[in-house]
Design an enzyme around this catalytic site. Sequence first.
Site, PDB file in Angstrom:
ATOM      1  N   ASP A  73       0.855  -1.182   0.000  1.00 28.17           N
ATOM      2  CA  ASP A  73       0.000   0.000   0.000  1.00 28.17           C
ATOM      3  C   ASP A  73       0.891   1.231   0.000  1.00 28.17           C
ATOM      4  OD1 ASP A  73      -2.668   1.293   0.230  1.00 28.17           O
ATOM      5  OD2 ASP A  73      -1.851   2.035   2.111  1.00 28.17           O
ATOM      6  N   SER A  74       0.332   2.343  -0.443  1.00 23.95           N
ATOM      7  CA  SER A  74       1.082   3.595  -0.432  1.00 23.95           C
ATOM      8  C   SER A  74       1.353   4.064   0.992  1.00 23.95           C
ATOM      9  CB  SER A  74       0.323   4.669  -1.207  1.00 23.95           C
ATOM     10  OG  SER A  74      -0.954   4.886  -0.624  1.00 23.95           O
ATOM     11  N   CYS A  80      -4.296  -1.345  -2.234  1.00 31.05           N
ATOM     12  CA  CYS A  80      -4.368   0.098  -2.443  1.00 31.05           C
ATOM     13  C   CYS A  80      -5.209   0.323  -3.687  1.00 31.05           C
ATOM     14  CB  CYS A  80      -2.964   0.659  -2.633  1.00 31.05           C
ATOM     15  SG  CYS A  80      -2.877   2.397  -3.117  1.00 31.05           S
ATOM     16  N   GLU A 119      -5.102   9.779   8.372  1.00 29.25           N
ATOM     17  CA  GLU A 119      -3.651   9.727   8.579  1.00 29.25           C
ATOM     18  C   GLU A 119      -3.216  10.626   9.741  1.00 29.25           C
ATOM     19  OE1 GLU A 119      -0.825   8.757   6.045  1.00 29.25           O
ATOM     20  OE2 GLU A 119      -2.161   7.179   5.358  1.00 29.25           O
TER      21      GLU A 119
END
Length: 274
Positions: free
Chosen positions: A11-12, A74, A159
């Site tokens: 995933d990023s 992702c 985030e």
Amino acid sequence: MHKPGPIGVFDSGYGGLTVMKELVKELPQYDYIYLGDNARAPYGTRSFDTVYHYTLECVQHLFDMGCRLVVLACNTASAKALRSIQQNDLPRIDADRRVLGVIRPTTEIVGEYTKSRQVGVMGTAGTIASESYPIEIEKFFPDITVYQQACPMWVPLVENNEWNDQGADYFVRKYIGQLLSRSPEIDTIVLGCTHYPLLINKIKRFVPEGMTILSQGSIVAHSLSDYLQRHPEMEAVCSKGGQRTFYTTDAPEGFDRQASIFFEAPVASKHLAL
């Protein structure tokens, strides 16, 4: 016969851990390596070409670590890089390796949930712009109409550990309102970003009663289980020791704190220099 290796999960950033959590729950016997490209996140606003090159570089690192099967956990990478990697790069690198995404498993089953045949998709700007969901859904269910909504503030909220704050309510309500204003008949919403499960409780507060919300983790886990049953040659090259290893392209200390929230278990990662 190839030597068995762990299943790679890419995933990023952190979102793919919501998928890996479900993979471990469904298929605990396998070894897994997670790689988060946090140093270059987010991918959602980057160009197709940039996402492709970043994703391919990380997939190659997972291959170098022994993975013969990699899941792009992702949506942006699945939308912008998966097809090119599958068609152009795997035949050159190793035709016996596999790279799978998260969009197709979701679109294969969405028709089982919608009665009105009107479906909403919420995702990053990059995923929405790719049109991947409408294209894939039409392949399986041409009678379904798809309405899309970009949610550019949702990933930053998650985030930055603000998904539970009251301030997040504004942006959750805003994007849901924009989506549902296009059609009152939408009865199923696909969360087309692996960060969004952390917002699920707020999302449920702002959608009509009875709305179906599809989150990808368990869907992808069921799909991978089915894939391995249908492809015993790939199942045979997935090592079984119950090991979980985590890598980040950014600082491990910061990654571990955040990752443990997504994975719902302690995470101790290592740094991978690109």
